[in-house]
Write a protein that holds these residues in place. Structure first.
Motif, PDB file in Angstrom:
ATOM      1  N   ALA A   9      -6.758   3.708   6.810  1.00 56.71           N
ATOM      2  CA  ALA A   9      -5.479   4.082   6.983  1.00 56.71           C
ATOM      3  C   ALA A   9      -4.296   4.758   7.951  1.00 56.71           C
ATOM      4  CB  ALA A   9      -5.622   5.071   5.353  1.00 56.71           C
ATOM      5  N   GLY A  10      -5.756   5.749   8.115  1.00 56.26           N
ATOM      6  CA  GLY A  10      -4.931   6.919   9.501  1.00 56.26           C
ATOM      7  C   GLY A  10      -5.071   5.754  10.631  1.00 56.26           C
ATOM      8  N   LEU A  11      -5.547   4.916  10.984  1.00 55.81           N
ATOM      9  CA  LEU A  11      -5.656   4.553  12.151  1.00 55.81           C
ATOM     10  C   LEU A  11      -4.516   2.898  11.328  1.00 55.81           C
ATOM     11  CD1 LEU A  11      -9.686   3.361  12.271  1.00 55.81           C
ATOM     12  CD2 LEU A  11      -8.046   4.850  14.198  1.00 55.81           C
TER      13      LEU A  11
ATOM     14  N   GLU B  37     -17.200   9.150  -3.975  1.00 54.63           N
ATOM     15  CA  GLU B  37     -16.827   8.733  -4.343  1.00 54.63           C
ATOM     16  C   GLU B  37     -15.991   9.480  -3.224  1.00 54.63           C
ATOM     17  OE1 GLU B  37     -14.185  11.708  -6.078  1.00 54.63           O
ATOM     18  OE2 GLU B  37     -12.862  10.064  -7.192  1.00 54.63           O
ATOM     19  N   GLY B  38     -16.747  10.430  -2.373  1.00 50.95           N
ATOM     20  CA  GLY B  38     -16.420  11.242  -1.205  1.00 50.95           C
ATOM     21  C   GLY B  38     -16.691  10.511  -0.244  1.00 50.95           C
TER      22      GLY B  38
ATOM     23  N   MET C 141     -18.541   6.134  14.052  1.00 50.87           N
ATOM     24  CA  MET C 141     -18.747   7.141  13.989  1.00 50.87           C
ATOM     25  C   MET C 141     -19.004   7.996  11.968  1.00 50.87           C
ATOM     26  SD  MET C 141     -15.296  10.192  14.488  1.00 50.87           S
ATOM     27  CE  MET C 141     -14.377   9.355  13.168  1.00 50.87           C
ATOM     28  N   TYR C 142     -17.972   7.180  11.750  1.00 50.56           N
ATOM     29  CA  TYR C 142     -18.053   7.067   9.912  1.00 50.56           C
ATOM     30  C   TYR C 142     -19.164   6.828   9.906  1.00 50.56           C
ATOM     31  CZ  TYR C 142     -18.126   6.148   5.294  1.00 50.56           C
ATOM     32  OH  TYR C 142     -18.248   6.332   4.396  1.00 50.56           O
TER      33      TYR C 142
ATOM     34  N   GLN D 293      -1.460   5.405  11.863  1.00 51.15           N
ATOM     35  CA  GLN D 293      -0.405   5.805  13.392  1.00 51.15           C
ATOM     36  C   GLN D 293      -0.732   4.149  13.677  1.00 51.15           C
ATOM     37  OE1 GLN D 293       0.282   9.149  13.222  1.00 51.15           O
ATOM     38  NE2 GLN D 293      -0.887   9.525  14.934  1.00 51.15           N
TER      39      GLN D 293
ATOM     40  N   THR E 186     -11.764   5.276   3.489  1.00 56.17           N
ATOM     41  CA  THR E 186     -10.339   4.330   3.616  1.00 56.17           C
ATOM     42  C   THR E 186      -9.552   5.408   4.524  1.00 56.17           C
ATOM     43  OG1 THR E 186     -10.397   5.851   0.930  1.00 56.17           O
ATOM     44  CG2 THR E 186     -10.731   4.251   0.834  1.00 56.17           C
ATOM     45  N   ALA E 187      -9.462   6.836   4.105  1.00 54.65           N
ATOM     46  CA  ALA E 187      -8.869   7.903   4.706  1.00 54.65           C
ATOM     47  C   ALA E 187      -8.913   7.303   6.468  1.00 54.65           C
ATOM     48  CB  ALA E 187      -9.200   9.056   4.847  1.00 54.65           C
ATOM     49  N   VAL E 188      -9.946   6.677   7.370  1.00 51.34           N
ATOM     50  CA  VAL E 188      -9.857   6.458   8.294  1.00 51.34           C
ATOM     51  C   VAL E 188      -9.347   5.403   9.000  1.00 51.34           C
ATOM     52  CG1 VAL E 188     -11.608   5.849  10.093  1.00 51.34           C
ATOM     53  CG2 VAL E 188     -12.624   7.989   9.128  1.00 51.34           C
TER      54      VAL E 188
ATOM     55  N   ASP F 208     -13.470   7.675  -0.031  1.00 54.29           N
ATOM     56  CA  ASP F 208     -12.765   8.514   0.154  1.00 54.29           C
ATOM     57  C   ASP F 208     -12.149   8.676   1.679  1.00 54.29           C
ATOM     58  OD1 ASP F 208     -11.420   8.419  -2.273  1.00 54.29           O
ATOM     59  OD2 ASP F 208     -12.274  10.285  -2.738  1.00 54.29           O
ATOM     60  N   LEU F 209     -13.338   9.332   2.361  1.00 56.43           N
ATOM     61  CA  LEU F 209     -13.849   9.350   3.573  1.00 56.43           C
ATOM     62  C   LEU F 209     -13.216   7.959   4.987  1.00 56.43           C
ATOM     63  CD1 LEU F 209     -13.561  11.496   6.401  1.00 56.43           C
ATOM     64  CD2 LEU F 209     -15.831  11.525   5.672  1.00 56.43           C
TER      65      LEU F 209
ATOM     66  N   TYR G 193       0.694  -0.762  -0.091  1.00 57.50           N
ATOM     67  CA  TYR G 193      -0.192  -0.309  -0.489  1.00 57.50           C
ATOM     68  C   TYR G 193       0.678   1.523  -0.008  1.00 57.50           C
ATOM     69  CZ  TYR G 193      -3.655  -3.053   0.909  1.00 57.50           C
ATOM     70  OH  TYR G 193      -4.837  -3.776   0.566  1.00 57.50           O
ATOM     71  N   GLN G 194       2.254   1.277   0.382  1.00 57.63           N
ATOM     72  CA  GLN G 194       3.102   2.346  -0.013  1.00 57.63           C
ATOM     73  C   GLN G 194       3.542   2.190  -0.719  1.00 57.63           C
ATOM     74  OE1 GLN G 194       4.424   2.490   4.467  1.00 57.63           O
ATOM     75  NE2 GLN G 194       3.067   3.930   4.973  1.00 57.63           N
TER      76      GLN G 194
END
Lengths: 202, 202
Positions: free
Chosen positions: B161-163, B150-151, B187-188, B166, B157-159, B154-155, B114-115
């Motif tokens: 990816a962020g967890l 999409e929005g 939350m989402y 970190q 996947t960001a959550v 994306d939100l 993924y990176q």
DNA sequence: GTCTATATTTGGATAGAC
DNA sequence: GTCTATCCAAATATAGAC
């Protein structure tokens, strides 16, 4: 007593050259990757041969360290320049926008400061202190908004890190995720507000 | 006609050795870092000299490619093994828990898949197709829940990816962020439910 | 299939002349 | 301060014997 400190033209030029070397290092790291930075390339770009760089930096790691410190100072300066409103939600957005922009504006700087990806590189203690100062600044600001418990802080940093990571690795230079910052902060704010209400009522 | 395919003991052993090499490569990448993988180390760990590896893999990149493909297959198999309930929120949690665990269970695999951090490495088209299949699987599952714009994707996947990011970069092996998965999904979910209500009512 | 020997490249770092 | 020359180490990859 002529107390005026006499300008030392020699060391002024020395500092100027160091700054120039760092500038070039950032640029090359941007194109070749942070790990792809080589002393040869840097030297050539400033019009020197590689060994001459050792008159300015003791090693390649010393260059990384100087870049790291510079990145930390940029973060702190930018944060100082923010103006907050006193409204928690608005200020949360301002802070988050700043963090995400700071990271996505310069992915190499993000990689250097927040991911530990250079094999064998550790910032010196003095430089690391600058980094801690930046995190502390953020933590203090969130405390003013009333966010102090670890779980809430971690959730927020995860949201910020996620938007940043997705933007950088999937669409560098774009806005597909950065444009979601405000919405994400609203989502987060509603969540912790709701939780507070729930724990107050009963 | 003796239609039974005759077992080719030679190629069976060859495949076995390839698998063993990959196993060792994962282990070394885990300790030395993905970029720190060297053919010498791999060879020594399987009891060979470096040149002998070329009887099994055409190059170092071919080993990365095989690891990449293996990681993709593991993702797909694990996803197949999930059982969903039909309840959107529950299923969202199941999917997110799976993704975050998959990543944090093996940070090297996460980094590889993924990176894009190995200089000069690109998966071959066939291998890349496996990767796309994995993303497609996730996307399809979210579509069943009703998340298609999409929005919102994306939100989410960001959550995730962020967890993941970190947890891996700040506390590898721990649970400080992974334990927030359910809360983050709630939350989402509350957020997109609220937004749907808001756009229905007026 | 595995080995030794070696080619090749690369990059950090040092010595010493100027 | 800058250079040339050089060292040293690491690492991928190939040639050819066995």
């Amino acid at each position: 007593m002529l107390g005026e400190p006499i300008r030392d033209r020699r060391s002024e030029r020395h500092e100027g050259t160091k700054a120039e070397i760092l500038e070039v290092a950032w640029r090359i790291a941007g194109t070749e990757g942070l790990a792809g930075l080589t002393l040869r390339d840097v030297a050539r770009a400033v019009g020197m041969r590689a060994p001459s760089l050792y008159s300015y930096f003791a090693s390649k790691h010393a260059i990384y360290d100087a870049m790291f410190a510079q990145g930390c100072r940029e973060f702190l300066q930018g944060h100082d320049a923010l103006t907050f409103t006193g409204d928690p939600l608005t200020d949360l957005k301002i802070g988050m926008r700043y963090f995400v922009s700071f990271c996505t504006d310069n992915p190499v700087r993000y990689q250097l400061l927040y991911q530990r990806t250079i094999p064998g590189f550790e910032p010196t203690p003095e430089t690391f202190a600058l980094s801690v100062a930046g995190l502390d600044r953020m933590r203090r600001q969130l405390a003013e908004i009333g966010i102090t418990d670890e779980g809430s802080l971690d959730l927020l940093t995860a949201v910020g890190a996620g938007l940043t990571a997705q933007q950088i690795s999937n669409e560098p230079g774009g806005t597909r995720w950065t444009r979601l910052v405000d919405e994400a902060v609203e989502m987060y704010f509603a969540h912790i507000s709701e939780r507070r209400k729930a724990s107050d009522e009963p």
